[in-house]
Motif scaffolding. Structure first.
Motif, PDB file in Angstrom:
ATOM      1  N   HIS A   1      44.871  49.956  34.357  1.00 36.76           N
ATOM      2  CA  HIS A   1      44.526  49.297  35.608  1.00 36.76           C
ATOM      3  C   HIS A   1      45.638  48.334  36.024  1.00 36.76           C
ATOM      4  O   HIS A   1      46.065  47.499  35.221  1.00 36.76           O
ATOM      5  N   PRO A   2      46.117  48.415  37.260  1.00 32.43           N
ATOM      6  CA  PRO A   2      47.152  47.481  37.705  1.00 32.43           C
ATOM      7  C   PRO A   2      46.586  46.082  37.870  1.00 32.43           C
ATOM      8  O   PRO A   2      45.437  45.897  38.249  1.00 32.43           O
ATOM      9  N   LEU A   3      47.429  45.088  37.561  1.00 33.76           N
ATOM     10  CA  LEU A   3      47.005  43.696  37.647  1.00 33.76           C
ATOM     11  C   LEU A   3      48.015  42.902  38.473  1.00 33.76           C
ATOM     12  O   LEU A   3      48.739  42.060  37.951  1.00 33.76           O
ATOM     13  N   PRO A   4      48.094  43.192  39.789  1.00 34.40           N
ATOM     14  CA  PRO A   4      48.967  42.361  40.621  1.00 34.40           C
ATOM     15  C   PRO A   4      48.385  40.960  40.732  1.00 34.40           C
ATOM     16  O   PRO A   4      47.169  40.786  40.803  1.00 34.40           O
ATOM     17  N   VAL A   5      49.251  39.976  40.722  1.00 35.93           N
ATOM     18  CA  VAL A   5      48.805  38.582  40.744  1.00 35.93           C
ATOM     19  C   VAL A   5      49.554  37.832  41.833  1.00 35.93           C
ATOM     20  O   VAL A   5      50.771  37.932  41.939  1.00 35.93           O
ATOM     21  N   VAL A   6      48.809  37.124  42.651  1.00 33.13           N
ATOM     22  CA  VAL A   6      49.387  36.214  43.641  1.00 33.13           C
ATOM     23  C   VAL A   6      48.989  34.805  43.220  1.00 33.13           C
ATOM     24  O   VAL A   6      47.806  34.494  43.126  1.00 33.13           O
ATOM     25  N   GLY A   7      49.965  33.968  42.973  1.00 29.76           N
ATOM     26  CA  GLY A   7      49.652  32.636  42.476  1.00 29.76           C
ATOM     27  C   GLY A   7      49.470  32.674  40.965  1.00 29.76           C
ATOM     28  O   GLY A   7      49.718  33.681  40.309  1.00 29.76           O
ATOM     29  N   PRO A   8      49.024  31.567  40.365  1.00 33.15           N
ATOM     30  CA  PRO A   8      48.880  31.518  38.912  1.00 33.15           C
ATOM     31  C   PRO A   8      47.874  32.553  38.395  1.00 33.15           C
ATOM     32  O   PRO A   8      46.790  32.714  38.963  1.00 33.15           O
ATOM     33  N   ALA A   9      48.241  33.242  37.329  1.00 30.07           N
ATOM     34  CA  ALA A   9      47.325  34.177  36.671  1.00 30.07           C
ATOM     35  C   ALA A   9      46.431  33.399  35.716  1.00 30.07           C
ATOM     36  O   ALA A   9      46.910  32.608  34.901  1.00 30.07           O
ATOM     37  N   ARG A  10      45.133  33.639  35.814  1.00 32.07           N
ATOM     38  CA  ARG A  10      44.148  32.944  34.987  1.00 32.07           C
ATOM     39  C   ARG A  10      43.805  33.830  33.789  1.00 32.07           C
ATOM     40  O   ARG A  10      43.180  34.873  33.941  1.00 32.07           O
ATOM     41  N   MET A  11      44.211  33.396  32.604  1.00 31.28           N
ATOM     42  CA  MET A  11      44.015  34.191  31.393  1.00 31.28           C
ATOM     43  C   MET A  11      43.158  33.421  30.404  1.00 31.28           C
ATOM     44  O   MET A  11      43.495  32.300  30.015  1.00 31.28           O
ATOM     45  N   TYR A  12      42.056  34.039  29.998  1.00 31.67           N
ATOM     46  CA  TYR A  12      41.141  33.425  29.036  1.00 31.67           C
ATOM     47  C   TYR A  12      41.199  34.234  27.741  1.00 31.67           C
ATOM     48  O   TYR A  12      41.042  35.448  27.756  1.00 31.67           O
ATOM     49  N   VAL A  13      41.435  33.541  26.629  1.00 30.69           N
ATOM     50  CA  VAL A  13      41.514  34.184  25.320  1.00 30.69           C
ATOM     51  C   VAL A  13      40.339  33.698  24.481  1.00 30.69           C
ATOM     52  O   VAL A  13      40.174  32.494  24.274  1.00 30.69           O
ATOM     53  N   CYS A  14      39.525  34.639  24.030  1.00 31.40           N
ATOM     54  CA  CYS A  14      38.364  34.297  23.218  1.00 31.40           C
ATOM     55  C   CYS A  14      38.868  33.814  21.854  1.00 31.40           C
ATOM     56  O   CYS A  14      39.442  34.584  21.086  1.00 31.40           O
ATOM     57  N   GLY A  15      38.680  32.537  21.573  1.00 33.23           N
ATOM     58  CA  GLY A  15      39.300  31.927  20.405  1.00 33.23           C
ATOM     59  C   GLY A  15      38.468  32.034  19.145  1.00 33.23           C
ATOM     60  O   GLY A  15      37.490  32.776  19.063  1.00 33.23           O
ATOM     61  N   ILE A  16      38.848  31.241  18.160  1.00 35.31           N
ATOM     62  CA  ILE A  16      38.247  31.343  16.838  1.00 35.31           C
ATOM     63  C   ILE A  16      36.994  30.478  16.715  1.00 35.31           C
ATOM     64  O   ILE A  16      36.776  29.542  17.488  1.00 35.31           O
ATOM     65  N   THR A  17      36.205  30.826  15.716  1.00 39.90           N
ATOM     66  CA  THR A  17      35.207  29.919  15.167  1.00 39.90           C
ATOM     67  C   THR A  17      35.861  29.313  13.930  1.00 39.90           C
ATOM     68  O   THR A  17      36.090  30.019  12.940  1.00 39.90           O
ATOM     69  N   PRO A  18      36.254  28.037  13.965  1.00 40.46           N
ATOM     70  CA  PRO A  18      37.133  27.487  12.924  1.00 40.46           C
ATOM     71  C   PRO A  18      36.382  27.125  11.644  1.00 40.46           C
ATOM     72  O   PRO A  18      36.058  25.957  11.394  1.00 40.46           O
TER      73      PRO A  18
END
Length: 372
Positions: free
Chosen positions: A15-32
């Protein structure tokens, strides 16, 4: 065309992901609650590569990687250690971040911790109650999730299995539907608890990520990254809750579901006793070789770790760095590396071109992939 122009488009999963302006990226993090193993590291290294490639293409990327420090498994580990849950989580998070830094994972822009966003989860639950997407019973608030398995492409049987595996109790008689999940639940004695209109309790896991992502980026994301094992139920319900609250679909325009790491045929996990810790590997090998190894197979593919994989990665890294020491290279080769990276993060092709061409092309590939 300028290879670093903002018009270059990353493709993820076709899937193409063209971005205008800042790209918002969320990374599912750890349970520490434990040390960083290769399963964790592979997800976060690939997420780091995605952000680096977007930046290489001229994009402005804002990365949020959460910390799930309100969770049953964390509470249990803290109790065994005789430590408050938040102090225990902070220590484990320090070790995790140290391992990621050694592996070349870039610092993120936002790092919300679940215990700091309990109020946002309460607001999420209130909004979903007001719209009829949730209900209260015995001090718990549950999200109406009957349609979520179908939207995730799962049959009822497999969805029930996965919900049970991740503690969402499809057989709970207090639910109106087996596929409903907790937005809020009462805390048991000794567990962390916060006040709410319904009970002294704590957020549901999926609601935590939904609330943290929306608090950071608003109603939608450009790219969501996480382990493929979290595709259902966690990511499916996280997205469903956000979409039900805001009416904005899709919650994320693209997903980077990184394939699991296996050892001896089983998913690498503490429960199976087959962990390979990052801290152990980097005692005897360059961290860049470990990173190279984690990028050796396409991101979506499951990967079986063997000790020989690290030796092969070290040899591959040596070849790349030797090629980088040569002179010359051509704009066409540099363009080929960039095209490969933008085409579903095709690191293997990019490295093949870089090693063959050498010079500036190899140096560019090593820089973008943080393999220098």
């Amino acid at each position: 065309m300028d290879l670093n122009s903002p018009g270059r488009t990353l493709r993820i999963g076709g899937h193409p992901l063209p971005v205008v302006g800042p790209a918002r990226m969320y990374v599912c993090g750890i349970t520490p609650y434990d040390a960083t193993h290769l399963g964790h590291a592979r997800t976060f290294v690939w997420a780091d590569v995605a952000a680096r490639v977007l930046r290489h293409a001229g994009g402005d990327v804002r990365v949020c990687r959460n910390v799930t420090d309100v969770d049953d498994v964390l509470d249990q580990a803290a109790h065994r250690a005789g430590s408050p849950y938040d102090s225990f989580a902070a220590v484990q998070q320090f070790y995790f971040e140290r391992d990621l830094e050694v592996l070349g994972v870039h610092a993120v822009d936002h790092q919300p911790r679940a215990h700091n966003h309990v109020g946002e989860v309460v607001a999420l639950a209130q909004g979903l109650l007001a719209s009829g997407h949730a209900y209260v019973r015995d001090g718990a608030v549950r999200f109406r999730g009957g349609e979520v398995p179908r939207r995730a492409g799962l049959d009822d049987g497999r969805a029930r299995e996965l919900l049970a595996e991740y503690g969402d109790a499809p057989g709970d008689p207090a639910k109106e539907d087996p596929f409903d999940v907790a937005l809020w639940r009462p805390s048991r004695p000794g567990e962390p608890a916060w006040p709410s209109p319904w009970s002294a309790g704590r957020p549901g896991w999926h609601a935590e990520c939904s609330a943290m992502a929306m608090t950071t980026f608003g109603p939608a994301l450009d790219l969501h990254a996480g382990g493929a094992d979290l595709r259902f139920p966690h990511h499916a319900y996280e997205a469903a809750m956000a979409e039900a609250l805001t009416g904005v679909r899709p919650f994320s325009r693209a997903w980077l579901h990184v394939g699991m790491v296996r050892r001896d045929g089983a998913k690498m996990a503490k429960s199976t006793g087959n962990l390979v810790l990052v801290s152990d590997l980097i005692r005897d090998h360059p961290a860049s070789a470990v990173r190279f190894m984690l990028l050796a197979e396409p991101w979506a593919r499951e990967w079986d770790y063997t000790p020989g994989a690290l030796d092969r990665a070290a040899a591959g890294l040596d070849r790349l760095l030797a090629a980088a020491g040569r002179g010359g290279s051509s704009p066409a080769a540099e363009a080929a590396v960039t095209r490969a990276l933008l085409d579903d993060l095709d690191v293997r092709t990019a490295l093949d071109v870089a090693e063959q061409e050498g010079g500036r092309t190899a140096r560019m590939a090593a820089r973008v992939l943080a393999l220098g």
